[in-house]
Each structure stands twice: as C-alpha cells, then as structure tokens.
Design a protein around this motif. Structure first.
Motif, PDB file in Angstrom:
ATOM      1  N   ASN A 176      -0.600  -0.519  -4.436  1.00 24.38           N
ATOM      2  CA  ASN A 176      -1.983  -0.117  -4.179  1.00 24.38           C
ATOM      3  C   ASN A 176      -1.953   1.340  -3.739  1.00 24.38           C
ATOM      4  O   ASN A 176      -1.508   1.646  -2.634  1.00 24.38           O
ATOM      5  CB  ASN A 176      -2.594  -0.991  -3.081  1.00 24.38           C
ATOM      6  CG  ASN A 176      -2.155  -2.451  -3.201  1.00 24.38           C
ATOM      7  OD1 ASN A 176      -2.313  -3.069  -4.243  1.00 24.38           O
ATOM      8  ND2 ASN A 176      -1.554  -2.988  -2.140  1.00 24.38           N
ATOM      9  N   HIS A 221      -6.498   1.982  -4.338  1.00 19.14           N
ATOM     10  CA  HIS A 221      -6.651   1.546  -2.938  1.00 19.14           C
ATOM     11  C   HIS A 221      -7.737   2.397  -2.274  1.00 19.14           C
ATOM     12  O   HIS A 221      -7.455   3.244  -1.414  1.00 19.14           O
ATOM     13  CB  HIS A 221      -5.302   1.718  -2.244  1.00 19.14           C
ATOM     14  CG  HIS A 221      -5.139   0.965  -0.963  1.00 19.14           C
ATOM     15  ND1 HIS A 221      -5.635  -0.310  -0.764  1.00 19.14           N
ATOM     16  CD2 HIS A 221      -4.514   1.309   0.207  1.00 19.14           C
ATOM     17  CE1 HIS A 221      -5.314  -0.716   0.456  1.00 19.14           C
ATOM     18  NE2 HIS A 221      -4.653   0.251   1.065  1.00 19.14           N
ATOM     19  N   CYS A 241       1.066  -9.191   0.775  1.00 24.37           N
ATOM     20  CA  CYS A 241       1.097  -7.757   1.056  1.00 24.37           C
ATOM     21  C   CYS A 241       2.030  -7.418   2.212  1.00 24.37           C
ATOM     22  O   CYS A 241       2.027  -8.077   3.249  1.00 24.37           O
ATOM     23  CB  CYS A 241      -0.313  -7.260   1.384  1.00 24.37           C
ATOM     24  SG  CYS A 241      -0.375  -5.517   1.876  1.00 24.37           S
ATOM     25  N   HIS A 243      -9.077  -0.613   1.143  1.00 20.73           N
ATOM     26  CA  HIS A 243      -8.175  -0.297   2.244  1.00 20.73           C
ATOM     27  C   HIS A 243      -8.852  -0.467   3.601  1.00 20.73           C
ATOM     28  O   HIS A 243     -10.038  -0.177   3.764  1.00 20.73           O
ATOM     29  CB  HIS A 243      -7.709   1.160   2.123  1.00 20.73           C
ATOM     30  CG  HIS A 243      -7.070   1.700   3.366  1.00 20.73           C
ATOM     31  ND1 HIS A 243      -5.767   1.415   3.718  1.00 20.73           N
ATOM     32  CD2 HIS A 243      -7.562   2.490   4.356  1.00 20.73           C
ATOM     33  CE1 HIS A 243      -5.477   2.013   4.867  1.00 20.73           C
ATOM     34  NE2 HIS A 243      -6.543   2.673   5.278  1.00 20.73           N
ATOM     35  N   ASP A 248       0.857  -1.178   0.000  1.00 21.78           N
ATOM     36  CA  ASP A 248       0.000   0.000   0.000  1.00 21.78           C
ATOM     37  C   ASP A 248       0.898   1.235   0.000  1.00 21.78           C
ATOM     38  O   ASP A 248       1.746   1.388   0.893  1.00 21.78           O
ATOM     39  CB  ASP A 248      -0.893   0.011   1.238  1.00 21.78           C
ATOM     40  CG  ASP A 248      -1.701  -1.273   1.381  1.00 21.78           C
ATOM     41  OD1 ASP A 248      -1.953  -1.926   0.352  1.00 21.78           O
ATOM     42  OD2 ASP A 248      -2.071  -1.620   2.522  1.00 21.78           O
ATOM     43  N   TYR A 289     -11.807  -2.939   3.451  1.00 19.78           N
ATOM     44  CA  TYR A 289     -11.306  -4.278   3.102  1.00 19.78           C
ATOM     45  C   TYR A 289     -11.878  -5.318   4.066  1.00 19.78           C
ATOM     46  O   TYR A 289     -12.425  -6.344   3.646  1.00 19.78           O
ATOM     47  CB  TYR A 289      -9.783  -4.262   3.175  1.00 19.78           C
ATOM     48  CG  TYR A 289      -9.088  -5.540   2.755  1.00 19.78           C
ATOM     49  CD1 TYR A 289      -8.444  -5.624   1.519  1.00 19.78           C
ATOM     50  CD2 TYR A 289      -9.025  -6.656   3.596  1.00 19.78           C
ATOM     51  CE1 TYR A 289      -7.772  -6.779   1.138  1.00 19.78           C
ATOM     52  CE2 TYR A 289      -8.369  -7.811   3.219  1.00 19.78           C
ATOM     53  CZ  TYR A 289      -7.740  -7.865   1.988  1.00 19.78           C
ATOM     54  OH  TYR A 289      -7.085  -9.022   1.614  1.00 19.78           O
ATOM     55  N   LYS A 339      -7.742  -2.739  -4.739  1.00 20.66           N
ATOM     56  CA  LYS A 339      -7.660  -3.377  -3.422  1.00 20.66           C
ATOM     57  C   LYS A 339      -8.218  -2.416  -2.375  1.00 20.66           C
ATOM     58  O   LYS A 339      -7.646  -1.351  -2.128  1.00 20.66           O
ATOM     59  CB  LYS A 339      -6.213  -3.730  -3.068  1.00 20.66           C
ATOM     60  CG  LYS A 339      -6.089  -4.295  -1.649  1.00 20.66           C
ATOM     61  CD  LYS A 339      -4.642  -4.521  -1.250  1.00 20.66           C
ATOM     62  CE  LYS A 339      -4.546  -4.791   0.247  1.00 20.66           C
ATOM     63  NZ  LYS A 339      -3.154  -5.006   0.694  1.00 20.66           N
TER      64      LYS A 339
END
Length: 242
Positions: free
Chosen positions: A28, A58, A216, A107, A9, A111, A105
């Motif tokens: 991301n 993201h 990640c 955040h 990220d 998420y 993706k």
C-alpha cells in the motif's frame, strides 16, 4: 497448502521498504498526502515489481504534519477530490512502469473514519469510481466502507498483525497503552490465532470471530522487518505459503 497474504504500508519514508518487500504479497503505497512524494512512489513501485508484489494506493487525509493519523475537517467535495488525485497518481505511475493498480487501502484516520462514517466511506468509493472500479478496496469486515462496495468495486477484508483490538473489532487507538504489539513472538501468537481459529483475542480478553483475506503489518513499525521475517519462518515451518 494453506496460504497467507501479507500486506504492508510502504512509501512512507520509513527506510524499511527494501527489506519488507520480500515478505509481502501486496503493498500500500503512500500517495504524498501523509508521506512520500512522486519520486518515492516511483521508486516503491519499481521495488514492488522487482519482488512481484501487487500495488495498491494508500490515500490519506491531506495532513503531513500528523502523518494522516487524526481526522481532518474537510468538505465532502474536497475529500473526494484529494482522494481521487492521490489514487490517480499511483495508478498513473504504476501504468507508466508497465504494471497496474490492484487495490486501494485508506490510511490512518481516513481508514478508521471510513469504518463507521458512511459519508467518509462514500467519498472513498466515489473517488475510486472516478478512476478505476476494478480496484479492490481493503477494509475491515462489516465496515461502512465494505457495505458500500459493489457496482464493480470489490472488497478484500483485512486483519492487523501488529495491533490490538477492542471488543467491537476496531483497533485500539494509538494514543492508548498497548495499542501496538511490539515483539515477533507476540505478533506471531496474535496472528496464529487468527489463522488457525479465525478468532481474535481482544485487549479485554474476549475472543471474537474474524474473517479476513489479508493481514497487514505496518511498514513504519520499528520492528517490521524482524517481525515479518519471524512470521514467514514460523508459518513456513507449519506448512503455509506466502
């Protein structure tokens, strides 16, 4: 040779992005709702392109005060609207720079909520379909978000290098002790078990099978650069490529 796809990220103004990019394959990019802004997004895209890193959006709940890490009470329609806007921004700047959006993706709390909440997951899928169904979604295996993928929206599963897991394979909450793995050696041991055995050792000591396409490393982790460098060196010595 075996390969590992690392993602991180970025664009969250943690000041590590330049050092992180050489060690990852996918990034991301924060879309401005929890961190970042238009100039940071453009700068991060250019940095990613320089290192041949695939670009992802993201998106987050619109909550800069809490860095997108708590659930927000927002209507379905407004959630679709804000996620659409966030993804579109990164996509537009990527295309302006001569590249394309590879994935989305979510955040933080968005998420985590999309793992178990079908309505939240549906809002994310609707937003992606509003823009570009060819983008992959990155999420956990067997999540509600992954279950809704299809109709042209592909999915890539991920595991986390720097986070501990509960027995149901959700992440230990950041509010709890031991949620974050802090040292390079501990992170390597955690990731090595994933890669070699396709298993995760949970916080309780249970061993659970796991499937993933990418791993990640959080870009705002204070030891992110040191950890990524250590991972790449150790796994390269074992014959892995990145």
């Amino acid at each position: 040779m075996r390969s590992i796809i690392l993602n991180a990220d970025v664009g969250e103004e943690a000041d590590f992005d330049k050092e992180i990019m050489p060690y990852i394959s996918w990034c991301n990019i924060a879309c401005g709702a929890h961190a970042g802004n238009d100039q940071v997004i453009k700068k991060t895209i250019a940095l990613a392109m320089h290192h041949n890193v695939k670009i992802g959006a993201h998106p987050s709940y619109p909550d800069r005060d809490n860095f997108g890490r708590i659930s927000v009470d927002i209507s379905y329609e407004d959630l679709v609207k804000t996620i659409t806007h966030q993804i579109q921004k990164v996509k537009a700047y990527a295309e302006e720079a001569g590249t394309q959006l590879h994935h989305v993706k979510p955040h933080g709390a968005l998420y985590n909520d999309a793992v178990k909440n079908k309505k939240i997951a549906s809002a994310i899928i609707e937003a992606i379909k509003n823009i570009d169904k060819s983008s992959y979604v990155i999420t956990l295996q067997k999540s509600e978000l992954s279950n809704l993928c299809g109709d042209g929206v592909g999915v890539k599963y991920e595991a986390f290098a720097d986070r501990n897991y509960n027995d149901d394979l959700t992440l230990v909450s950041r509010s709890e002790n031991g949620a974050i793995i802090t040292t390079p050696k501990e992170v390597f041991d955690h990731v090595f078990k994933m890669v070699s055995d396709r298993e995760i050792k949970t916080r309780s000591g249970a061993v659970k099978p796991v499937f993933f396409d990418t791993i990640c490393m959080h870009g705002d982790h204070p030891n992110a650069v040191e950890i990524l460098k250590y991972l790449c060196e150790k796994f390269s010595d074992l014959g892995f490529v990145f």
